[in-house]
Scaffold this active site. Structure first.
Site, PDB file in Angstrom:
ATOM      1  CE1 TYR A 198      -3.213  -2.787  -0.048  1.00 62.82           C
ATOM      2  CE2 TYR A 198      -3.898  -2.207   2.160  1.00 62.82           C
ATOM      3  CZ  TYR A 198      -4.046  -2.978   1.025  1.00 62.82           C
ATOM      4  OH  TYR A 198      -5.031  -3.929   0.978  1.00 62.82           O
ATOM      5  CG  ASP A 258      -7.030  -4.456   3.855  1.00 69.95           C
ATOM      6  OD1 ASP A 258      -8.001  -4.430   4.624  1.00 69.95           O
ATOM      7  OD2 ASP A 258      -6.915  -3.701   2.870  1.00 69.95           O
ATOM      8  CG  ASP A 277     -12.236  -6.884   5.900  1.00 69.79           C
ATOM      9  OD1 ASP A 277     -11.881  -6.331   6.961  1.00 69.79           O
ATOM     10  OD2 ASP A 277     -12.740  -6.264   4.952  1.00 69.79           O
ATOM     11  CE  LYS A 315       1.001 -17.557  -3.222  1.00 70.13           C
ATOM     12  NZ  LYS A 315       0.190 -18.783  -3.099  1.00 70.13           N
ATOM     13  CG  ASP A 357      -2.341 -19.845  -1.278  1.00 72.30           C
ATOM     14  OD1 ASP A 357      -1.525 -19.750  -0.333  1.00 72.30           O
ATOM     15  OD2 ASP A 357      -2.067 -20.447  -2.337  1.00 72.30           O
TER      16      ASP A 357
END
Ligand code: NAD
Length: 356
Positions: A143, A245, A249, A189, A221
């Protein structure tokens, strides 16, 4: 009454003012009962700041934050500001504020209240007793990475972490794991990304200082899948900005409503305490928003920023009692409700229990 704190209050946009008012109601009740004093200073951010000053993060807010012991924040954003240039949008103000405050660690608990075990889309047997803390890196990674560009025939962003950035967030996560069940899962990852390989190596280095913490690693994942398959396997999850993020959620939906969960952004100085949801423009001004996530954020503020643990416990117990008595706002109204209440009534009830 000699304990006194100054709280910066950013109500923001949409349902922000409604839910923050209820959190202040509860803070006032508990502070009187526990014998400390809270002073509030309102600061502007997001759409409200754009309307009044032309920018999403005014200089007065940056300076005001520095004078406070902690910041209680509602939410920002709404369709009326969506067509502005990216740097002038409400969200840019929030990202810039987090960066300015140096709040590099985002703590997002995902817990399931027994009373709302039926509110989740997952089976009660899968989610009863879930109590996860997601520790998300907040001021680095994809970000914020440079270079970034949106051009005619291509667009790109950069996922970059420095050694120091990974080290300091890993230390926060290990410290939290020590206070909980001493299990830490670092999510990355690293089978595809060099930045994740680097992340994993540094987390391993920090782990040497925490022999009591059981460290594991998981690809993002798989973590997304495991959160839905068997969330009780997790205690503390440590992860980067973008993965955190998304995962936090997903974790939040275990509890059934995003109107329930708080978050804390901490780091070098003043901390920012806010619900995980946005400004919910679709229900703003109707008095039906669920204020519990913001009230719970106020409890995290008392615990993590002001060290007022008893008062924080009082608020947490008051929320549980309110839910146990069957009081529900509309978003959780389908689950064992005895009475559907407004945002303001919910604040009154929690404030009453918290002050006893
Ligand atoms: P949102 O979280 O605002 O809303 C998603 C859904 O959940 C909506 O149906 C909403 O009504 C409901 N909801 C959210 N909070 C609730 C509450 N307390 N009680 C009851 N229902 C609740 O997400 P969105 O719709 O994607 O975004 C709306 C605006 O909020 C956008 O402008 C977005 O940029 C902004 N946003 C801000 C923040 C923040 O301030 N930290 C975070 C996320 C989104």
């Amino acid at each position: 009454m000699n304990r006194s704190y100054k709280i910066g209050v950013i109500k923001g946009d949409g349902i922000g003012p409604e839910i923050v008012d209820e959190a202040i109601k509860v803070l006032d009740a508990v502070s009187v009962a526990q014998g400390f004093n809270l002073k509030y200073e309102e600061l502007l951010l997001g759409g409200a700041a754009i309307d009044q000053t032309g920018v999403p993060l005014p200089e007065e807010t940056i300076q005001g934050v520095k004078q406070c012991d902690a910041i209680l924040f509602g939410a920002i954003g709404g369709p009326q500001w969506d067509n502005l240039e990216r740097t002038l949008r409400p969200e840019s103000g929030l990202l810039a504020l987090r960066k300015e405050m140096g709040t590099f660690a985002n703590l997002r608990p995902a817990m399931v209240y027994d009373e709302l075990v039926n509110a989740s889309s997952l089976k009660p047997s899968v989610i009863q007793g879930v109590d996860i803390m997601v520790v998300r890196e907040l001021t680095g990674g994809l970000y914020f990475g440079q270079p970034r560009a949106l051009e005619d025939d291509k667009a790109f962003n950069t996922m970059i972490y420095t050694r120091e950035e990974v080290k300091r967030i890993a230390i926060v996560a290990f410290d939290i794991a020590m206070k909980r069940n001493k299990r830490l899962c670092s999510v990355d990852k690293s089978n595809v990304l060099e930045v994740s390989q680097f992340w994993r190596e540094i987390v391993e280095e920090i782990a040497v200082d925490y022999p009591e913490v059981a460290l594991s690693h998981m690809y993002v994942d798989n973590a997304a899948m495991q959160l839905i398959r068997d969330p009780k396997q997790f205690d503390v999850i440590l992860t980067s900005n973008i993965f955190g993020d998304i995962l936090s959620d997903a974790a939040s939906m275990l509890s059934g409503s995003i109107g329930l969960l708080p978050s804390a952004s901490t780091g070098k100085g003043v901390g920012l305490f806010e619900p995980i949801h946005g400004s919910a423009p679709d229900i703003a001004g109707q008095g039906i928003a669920n204020p519990l996530a913001t009230i719970s954020s106020a409890s995290m503020m008392l615990r993590y920023a002001l060290n007022e643990n008893e008062a924080a416990d009082k608020i947490d117990e008051a929320i549980k009692k309110t839910l146990a008595e069957g009081y529900r706002t509309g978003d959780i109204g389908d689950y064992d409700a005895t009475e559907i209440v407004t945002c303001s009534q919910m604040g009154d009830i929690v404030a009453d229990y918290a002050s006893r």
